[in-house]
Design a protein around this motif. Structure first.
Motif, PDB file in Angstrom:
ATOM      1  N   HIS A   8      -7.109 123.011  90.860  1.00 41.96           N
ATOM      2  CA  HIS A   8      -6.264 122.421  89.831  1.00 41.96           C
ATOM      3  C   HIS A   8      -5.888 123.470  88.798  1.00 41.96           C
ATOM      4  O   HIS A   8      -6.473 124.559  88.745  1.00 41.96           O
ATOM      5  CB  HIS A   8      -6.994 121.266  89.139  1.00 41.96           C
ATOM      6  CG  HIS A   8      -8.180 121.719  88.327  1.00 41.96           C
ATOM      7  ND1 HIS A   8      -9.380 122.070  88.908  1.00 41.96           N
ATOM      8  CD2 HIS A   8      -8.336 121.888  86.983  1.00 41.96           C
ATOM      9  CE1 HIS A   8     -10.231 122.422  87.961  1.00 41.96           C
ATOM     10  NE2 HIS A   8      -9.618 122.333  86.795  1.00 41.96           N
ATOM     11  N   HIS A   9      -4.922 123.126  87.990  1.00 42.50           N
ATOM     12  CA  HIS A   9      -4.527 123.970  86.865  1.00 42.50           C
ATOM     13  C   HIS A   9      -4.338 123.069  85.661  1.00 42.50           C
ATOM     14  O   HIS A   9      -3.654 122.042  85.743  1.00 42.50           O
ATOM     15  CB  HIS A   9      -3.218 124.709  87.160  1.00 42.50           C
ATOM     16  CG  HIS A   9      -2.738 125.544  86.010  1.00 42.50           C
ATOM     17  ND1 HIS A   9      -3.387 126.677  85.581  1.00 42.50           N
ATOM     18  CD2 HIS A   9      -1.662 125.393  85.188  1.00 42.50           C
ATOM     19  CE1 HIS A   9      -2.737 127.196  84.556  1.00 42.50           C
ATOM     20  NE2 HIS A   9      -1.697 126.441  84.291  1.00 42.50           N
ATOM     21  N   ALA A  10      -4.979 123.416  84.546  1.00 44.03           N
ATOM     22  CA  ALA A  10      -4.897 122.612  83.326  1.00 44.03           C
ATOM     23  C   ALA A  10      -4.206 123.400  82.225  1.00 44.03           C
ATOM     24  O   ALA A  10      -4.398 124.615  82.095  1.00 44.03           O
ATOM     25  CB  ALA A  10      -6.292 122.194  82.872  1.00 44.03           C
ATOM     26  N   GLU A  11      -3.394 122.720  81.461  1.00 47.36           N
ATOM     27  CA  GLU A  11      -2.733 123.346  80.318  1.00 47.36           C
ATOM     28  C   GLU A  11      -2.573 122.322  79.205  1.00 47.36           C
ATOM     29  O   GLU A  11      -2.582 121.120  79.455  1.00 47.36           O
ATOM     30  CB  GLU A  11      -1.378 123.930  80.721  1.00 47.36           C
ATOM     31  CG  GLU A  11      -0.478 122.991  81.492  1.00 47.36           C
ATOM     32  CD  GLU A  11       0.529 123.743  82.351  1.00 47.36           C
ATOM     33  OE1 GLU A  11       1.240 124.605  81.842  1.00 47.36           O
ATOM     34  OE2 GLU A  11       0.593 123.445  83.557  1.00 47.36           O
ATOM     35  N   PRO A  18      -4.792 112.937  78.304  1.00 48.45           N
ATOM     36  CA  PRO A  18      -4.706 113.551  79.624  1.00 48.45           C
ATOM     37  C   PRO A  18      -3.568 112.969  80.472  1.00 48.45           C
ATOM     38  O   PRO A  18      -3.314 111.770  80.455  1.00 48.45           O
ATOM     39  CB  PRO A  18      -6.060 113.267  80.270  1.00 48.45           C
ATOM     40  CG  PRO A  18      -6.835 112.469  79.304  1.00 48.45           C
ATOM     41  CD  PRO A  18      -5.989 112.110  78.154  1.00 48.45           C
ATOM     42  N   ILE A  20      -2.418 113.536  84.567  1.00 45.90           N
ATOM     43  CA  ILE A  20      -2.707 114.164  85.857  1.00 45.90           C
ATOM     44  C   ILE A  20      -1.473 114.043  86.747  1.00 45.90           C
ATOM     45  O   ILE A  20      -0.896 112.958  86.875  1.00 45.90           O
ATOM     46  CB  ILE A  20      -3.942 113.537  86.521  1.00 45.90           C
ATOM     47  CG1 ILE A  20      -5.183 113.790  85.647  1.00 45.90           C
ATOM     48  CG2 ILE A  20      -4.157 114.104  87.922  1.00 45.90           C
ATOM     49  CD1 ILE A  20      -6.476 113.230  86.229  1.00 45.90           C
ATOM     50  N   SER A  40       2.943 119.843  78.167  1.00 38.72           N
ATOM     51  CA  SER A  40       1.631 120.267  77.672  1.00 38.72           C
ATOM     52  C   SER A  40       1.591 120.415  76.156  1.00 38.72           C
ATOM     53  O   SER A  40       0.506 120.574  75.588  1.00 38.72           O
ATOM     54  CB  SER A  40       1.221 121.597  78.326  1.00 38.72           C
ATOM     55  OG  SER A  40       2.081 122.643  77.930  1.00 38.72           O
ATOM     56  N   ARG A  44      -2.766 116.927  77.676  1.00 41.78           N
ATOM     57  CA  ARG A  44      -3.623 117.787  78.492  1.00 41.78           C
ATOM     58  C   ARG A  44      -3.189 117.573  79.942  1.00 41.78           C
ATOM     59  O   ARG A  44      -3.540 116.582  80.571  1.00 41.78           O
ATOM     60  CB  ARG A  44      -5.084 117.401  78.304  1.00 41.78           C
ATOM     61  CG  ARG A  44      -6.065 118.238  79.109  1.00 41.78           C
ATOM     62  CD  ARG A  44      -7.470 117.666  78.994  1.00 41.78           C
ATOM     63  NE  ARG A  44      -8.444 118.494  79.697  1.00 41.78           N
ATOM     64  CZ  ARG A  44      -9.725 118.168  79.844  1.00 41.78           C
ATOM     65  NH1 ARG A  44     -10.166 117.030  79.338  1.00 41.78           N
ATOM     66  NH2 ARG A  44     -10.552 118.958  80.492  1.00 41.78           N
ATOM     67  N   VAL A  46      -2.995 118.198  83.847  1.00 35.59           N
ATOM     68  CA  VAL A  46      -3.806 118.703  84.951  1.00 35.59           C
ATOM     69  C   VAL A  46      -3.037 118.484  86.252  1.00 35.59           C
ATOM     70  O   VAL A  46      -2.725 117.357  86.610  1.00 35.59           O
ATOM     71  CB  VAL A  46      -5.172 117.982  85.028  1.00 35.59           C
ATOM     72  CG1 VAL A  46      -5.985 118.517  86.207  1.00 35.59           C
ATOM     73  CG2 VAL A  46      -5.949 118.149  83.724  1.00 35.59           C
ATOM     74  N   ARG A  47      -2.723 119.585  86.947  1.00 41.98           N
ATOM     75  CA  ARG A  47      -2.062 119.497  88.255  1.00 41.98           C
ATOM     76  C   ARG A  47      -3.088 119.830  89.335  1.00 41.98           C
ATOM     77  O   ARG A  47      -3.953 120.668  89.123  1.00 41.98           O
ATOM     78  CB  ARG A  47      -0.923 120.499  88.372  1.00 41.98           C
ATOM     79  CG  ARG A  47       0.017 120.569  87.212  1.00 41.98           C
ATOM     80  CD  ARG A  47       1.111 121.588  87.506  1.00 41.98           C
ATOM     81  NE  ARG A  47       1.179 122.662  86.541  1.00 41.98           N
ATOM     82  CZ  ARG A  47       1.886 123.765  86.703  1.00 41.98           C
ATOM     83  NH1 ARG A  47       2.566 123.949  87.822  1.00 41.98           N
ATOM     84  NH2 ARG A  47       1.907 124.695  85.765  1.00 41.98           N
ATOM     85  N   TRP A  48      -2.947 119.204  90.493  1.00 43.93           N
ATOM     86  CA  TRP A  48      -3.926 119.448  91.561  1.00 43.93           C
ATOM     87  C   TRP A  48      -3.227 119.694  92.888  1.00 43.93           C
ATOM     88  O   TRP A  48      -2.088 119.276  93.098  1.00 43.93           O
ATOM     89  CB  TRP A  48      -4.909 118.291  91.673  1.00 43.93           C
ATOM     90  CG  TRP A  48      -4.300 116.935  91.907  1.00 43.93           C
ATOM     91  CD1 TRP A  48      -3.796 116.091  90.964  1.00 43.93           C
ATOM     92  CD2 TRP A  48      -4.131 116.270  93.164  1.00 43.93           C
ATOM     93  NE1 TRP A  48      -3.325 114.938  91.554  1.00 43.93           N
ATOM     94  CE2 TRP A  48      -3.522 115.012  92.904  1.00 43.93           C
ATOM     95  CE3 TRP A  48      -4.447 116.599  94.483  1.00 43.93           C
ATOM     96  CZ2 TRP A  48      -3.215 114.096  93.907  1.00 43.93           C
ATOM     97  CZ3 TRP A  48      -4.153 115.690  95.490  1.00 43.93           C
ATOM     98  CH2 TRP A  48      -3.541 114.456  95.200  1.00 43.93           C
ATOM     99  N   LEU A  81     -13.941 117.055  84.788  1.00 45.06           N
ATOM    100  CA  LEU A  81     -13.255 117.584  83.604  1.00 45.06           C
ATOM    101  C   LEU A  81     -13.540 116.756  82.353  1.00 45.06           C
ATOM    102  O   LEU A  81     -13.008 117.046  81.285  1.00 45.06           O
ATOM    103  CB  LEU A  81     -11.746 117.640  83.851  1.00 45.06           C
ATOM    104  CG  LEU A  81     -11.277 118.585  84.963  1.00 45.06           C
ATOM    105  CD1 LEU A  81      -9.774 118.463  85.182  1.00 45.06           C
ATOM    106  CD2 LEU A  81     -11.654 120.028  84.635  1.00 45.06           C
TER     107      LEU A  81
END
Length: 373
Positions: A8-11, A18, A20, A40, A44, A46-48, A81
């Motif tokens: 995943h990538h979070a920004e 959040p 997703i 962002s 928050r 979050v991509r997966w 997370l």
């Protein structure tokens, strides 16, 4: 040793609400490159990656996998997370994951956006054949024809096509198995989270009729058809998708303000809004969006129960000004003066007599102002 999980990538700020984002079969989290950074600033994000795609291990799922298996992986990622409740948006297979979450885990979602997806994907046969082909020959063949399924004529994103070429055949095929078995049409009326449905008007993979079917069945959902978009709308029309998501996600703040007024009263909220400055505006938005738009709208507890819990917490921490405000709120939420007194009495045992004594004084004043004492 930590168990493998979805790449995943979070920004965005870790304290922001959040969001997703789920991908389409054959793509990676790069599908959201034109959308996630824009969102962002307030979320928050979050991509997966699907198993076998991008950075996710292929063996996270096995042959015969289901969309429910993928949804469980998303929930495990959220738990890792520290994310309890979240907004969710997904494309195609990622959208199917969102539908599954909304049906089977509604307590985890604050909102749902389904893009270029379906409640069923045309039956099992085509997906079983594609899974068999990929297991035998790899993903090169399906990658070759992907642009015609994904994009309008003359448009492409080579990075995403390369993601398809690079996908692990076992992971890709297991995702095909999940699509083959997926059919949630009879459960769509059970979805209660705020839902936005987005169709690409030129999408041959999940035509607009599939999205209309979802919108017609999900109570109070909204349908938008994007012109000039095929199957991967976030890649082809990122600015439009950003705008739609911002509007949809902003509904929580709108509903939060409505609930805030219902519980605390117009006069209090008007005073708070009048005192708002550029310095405090973001905090006021946080209160409306999170405390009132997510916590107080959660149907798990009644407003009466939330009033009792809130008053107890305020007495425990000595926040007597806030306590007085919530005595008035408790009356609006249906508590009687005797019930409010019983809450304060119990605080004497578990919080302390001095704190309870002070709270009784505040409650007595508020009830007198309301003509009830």
């Amino acid at each position: 040793m930590t168990a493998p999980r979805l790449h995943h990538h979070a920004e965005g700020s870790p304290t922001a609400p959040p969001l997703i984002l789920g991908p389409s079969l054959g793509t990676s989290l790069a599908l959201w490159d034109g959308v996630a950074p824009e969102l962002s600033s307030a979320h928050r994000v979050v991509r997966w990656d699907l198993p076998g795609h991008g950075g996710s291990p292929a063996d996270l799922i096995k042959p015969g996998a289901t969309v429910g298996d993928l949804a469980d992986l998303v929930l495990t990622l959220a738990d890792d997370l520290g994310i309890d409740r979240f907004a969710y948006a997904g494309v195609s297979l990622g959208g199917a994951v969102g539908l599954h979450l909304a049906v089977h885990h509604p307590e985890r979602l604050t909102s749902l956006t389904v893009l270029c997806s379906s409640a069923h994907f045309g039956g099992a046969k085509n997906w079983e054949e594609r899974a068999a082909l990929v297991r035998k020959e790899g993903t090169a063949g399906v990658a070759e024809t992907a642009p015609s399924r994904w994009f309008t004529p003359g448009f492409t994103v080579e990075r995403l096509v390369q993601d398809n070429r690079d996908a692990d055949p076992a992971g890709y095929a297991a995702c095909c198995d999940a699509l083959a078995a997926f059919d949630l049409r009879d459960r769509l009326p059970d979805i209660t989270v705020p839902t936005l449905v987005v169709a690409g008007r030129e999408d041959p993979a999940t035509p607009p009729a599939h999205l209309r079917e979802i919108a017609d069945a999900v109570p109070d959902s909204e349908l938008v058809e994007l012109a000039g978009a095929s199957h991967l709308a976030p890649a082809e029309r990122p600015a439009a998708v950003v705008g739609l998501l911002r509007t949809h996600l902003g509904q929580a703040a709108k509903r939060g303000m409505e609930v805030r007024r219902e519980v605390l009263g117009d006069a209090h909220v008007d005073r708070a809004q009048a005192r708002q400055t550029p310095f405090t505006a973001r905090f006021q938005d946080f209160i409306s969006r999170y405390a009132w738009g997510e916590i107080w709208t959660d149907p798990t507890l009644t407003r009466r129960e939330r009033s009792m819990i809130t008053m107890t917490a305020l007495v425990a921490h000595g926040h007597l000004d806030e306590f007085g405000m919530h005595v008035s709120a408790a009356l609006r939420n249906g508590l009687t003066p005797d019930e409010i007194g019983a809450v304060v009495q119990q605080c004497a045992v578990y919080v302390g007599v001095p704190a309870s004594n002070s709270a009784f004084g505040v409650a007595q004043r508020v009830l007198a102002e309301e003509g009830l004492a």
